[in-house]
Design a protein around this motif. Structure first.
Motif, PDB file in Angstrom:
ATOM      1  N   ASN A  52       0.887  -1.283  -0.218  1.00 14.02           N
ATOM      2  CA  ASN A  52       0.061  -0.055   0.003  1.00 14.02           C
ATOM      3  C   ASN A  52       0.572   1.329   0.128  1.00 14.02           C
ATOM      4  OD1 ASN A  52      -2.557   1.432   0.273  1.00 14.02           O
ATOM      5  ND2 ASN A  52      -1.898   1.911   2.326  1.00 14.02           N
ATOM      6  N   VAL A  53       1.851   1.377   0.717  1.00  8.05           N
ATOM      7  CA  VAL A  53       2.566   2.494   0.805  1.00  8.05           C
ATOM      8  C   VAL A  53       3.515   2.547  -0.440  1.00  8.05           C
ATOM      9  CG1 VAL A  53       4.735   3.136   2.126  1.00  8.05           C
ATOM     10  CG2 VAL A  53       3.159   2.555   3.701  1.00  8.05           C
ATOM     11  N   GLN A  56       1.140   3.910  -2.984  1.00  5.24           N
ATOM     12  CA  GLN A  56       0.727   5.005  -2.985  1.00  5.24           C
ATOM     13  C   GLN A  56       1.913   6.101  -3.307  1.00  5.24           C
ATOM     14  OE1 GLN A  56      -1.112   5.974   0.937  1.00  5.24           O
ATOM     15  NE2 GLN A  56      -2.577   4.449   0.436  1.00  5.24           N
ATOM     16  N   LYS A  57       3.135   5.872  -3.125  1.00  2.00           N
ATOM     17  CA  LYS A  57       4.074   6.682  -3.533  1.00  2.00           C
ATOM     18  C   LYS A  57       4.231   6.659  -5.135  1.00  2.00           C
ATOM     19  CE  LYS A  57       7.000   6.022   0.598  1.00  2.00           C
ATOM     20  NZ  LYS A  57       8.242   5.621   1.152  1.00  2.00           N
ATOM     21  N   GLN A  59       1.783   6.368  -7.116  1.00  2.00           N
ATOM     22  CA  GLN A  59       0.509   7.186  -7.481  1.00  2.00           C
ATOM     23  C   GLN A  59       0.870   8.625  -7.457  1.00  2.00           C
ATOM     24  OE1 GLN A  59      -2.247   3.996  -5.304  1.00  2.00           O
ATOM     25  NE2 GLN A  59      -3.350   5.688  -5.993  1.00  2.00           N
ATOM     26  N   ASN A  60       1.753   8.887  -6.410  1.00  2.00           N
ATOM     27  CA  ASN A  60       1.769  10.307  -6.323  1.00  2.00           C
ATOM     28  C   ASN A  60       2.687  10.984  -7.086  1.00  2.00           C
ATOM     29  OD1 ASN A  60       0.353  10.560  -3.595  1.00  2.00           O
ATOM     30  ND2 ASN A  60       1.992  10.052  -2.437  1.00  2.00           N
ATOM     31  N   HIS A  63       0.686  11.205 -10.303  1.00  2.00           N
ATOM     32  CA  HIS A  63      -0.063  12.614  -9.941  1.00  2.00           C
ATOM     33  C   HIS A  63       0.552  13.784 -10.451  1.00  2.00           C
ATOM     34  CE1 HIS A  63      -2.290  15.605  -7.536  1.00  2.00           C
ATOM     35  NE2 HIS A  63      -3.321  15.061  -8.361  1.00  2.00           N
ATOM     36  N   TYR A  87      -2.387   5.911 -13.141  1.00  2.00           N
ATOM     37  CA  TYR A  87      -2.780   6.033 -11.913  1.00  2.00           C
ATOM     38  C   TYR A  87      -4.239   5.361 -11.393  1.00  2.00           C
ATOM     39  CZ  TYR A  87      -4.174   9.185  -8.134  1.00  2.00           C
ATOM     40  OH  TYR A  87      -4.556   9.675  -6.689  1.00  2.00           O
ATOM     41  N   ILE A  91      -4.239   2.213  -8.487  1.00  2.04           N
ATOM     42  CA  ILE A  91      -5.283   1.979  -7.648  1.00  2.04           C
ATOM     43  C   ILE A  91      -5.975   0.498  -7.772  1.00  2.04           C
ATOM     44  CG2 ILE A  91      -7.625   2.820  -6.967  1.00  2.04           C
ATOM     45  CD1 ILE A  91      -6.699   5.711  -7.927  1.00  2.04           C
ATOM     46  N   ASN A  94      -3.735  -1.974  -5.919  1.00  2.00           N
ATOM     47  CA  ASN A  94      -3.893  -1.855  -4.682  1.00  2.00           C
ATOM     48  C   ASN A  94      -5.027  -2.729  -4.104  1.00  2.00           C
ATOM     49  OD1 ASN A  94      -3.009  -1.192  -2.021  1.00  2.00           O
ATOM     50  ND2 ASN A  94      -3.019   0.939  -2.496  1.00  2.00           N
TER      51      ASN A  94
END
Length: 134
Positions: A52-53, A56-57, A59-60, A63, A87, A91, A94
């Motif tokens: 997850n972490v 998300q990194k 994805q950031n 983004h 992106y 998700i 995940n």
């Protein structure tokens, strides 16, 4: 006299603060791929937090690419659609722990990174030599 206890961190910070915008973009692509690799390991080891972490990194970073595009340049709309797709797929990875989807988006990011590296090389070759004869 202070001794730096983390020379690797100091080196990384210096590399970032002295990098050109082109080099920073390349670093972001490489970072995104690193986080995807770590997320893959998290999925394989059934470590939800690591997965997850790191997703998300990744994805950031994607983004950040999306929000910094110069939309006045024609190709930006195509890149925006591709980044948006990546992106959304991250998700989905995940949620579903789907390594096939992760492999797909890794391929896109590798292509983007390699294209960026090639563009940097071509741009550097096209620049006039500084300090030459008058």
């Amino acid at each position: 006299m202070a001794i730096n206890k983390h020379p690797h961190q100091a080196y990384q910070q210096n590399a970032i603060t002295t990098a050109t915008p082109e080099q920073l973009t390349l670093m972001l692509y490489n970072g995104c791929l690193k986080f995807m690799k770590l997320a893959r390991q998290g999925i394989e080891q059934q470590n939800i937090e690591v997965k997850n972490v790191n997703l998300q990194k990744a994805q950031n970073i994607i983004h950040e690419f999306m929000v910094t595009l110069n939309t006045e340049i024609e190709i930006s709309q195509n890149l925006l659609q591709l980044y948006d797709y990546i992106y959304r797929r991250l998700i989905e990875v995940n949620i579903k722990n789907d390594l096939t989807i992760l492999e797909e988006v890794e391929g896109y990011v590798v292509e983007l990174r390699d294209t960026w590296k090639e563009a940097m090389l071509l741009s550097k070759q096209a620049q006039p030599v500084q300090g030459g004869q008058a």
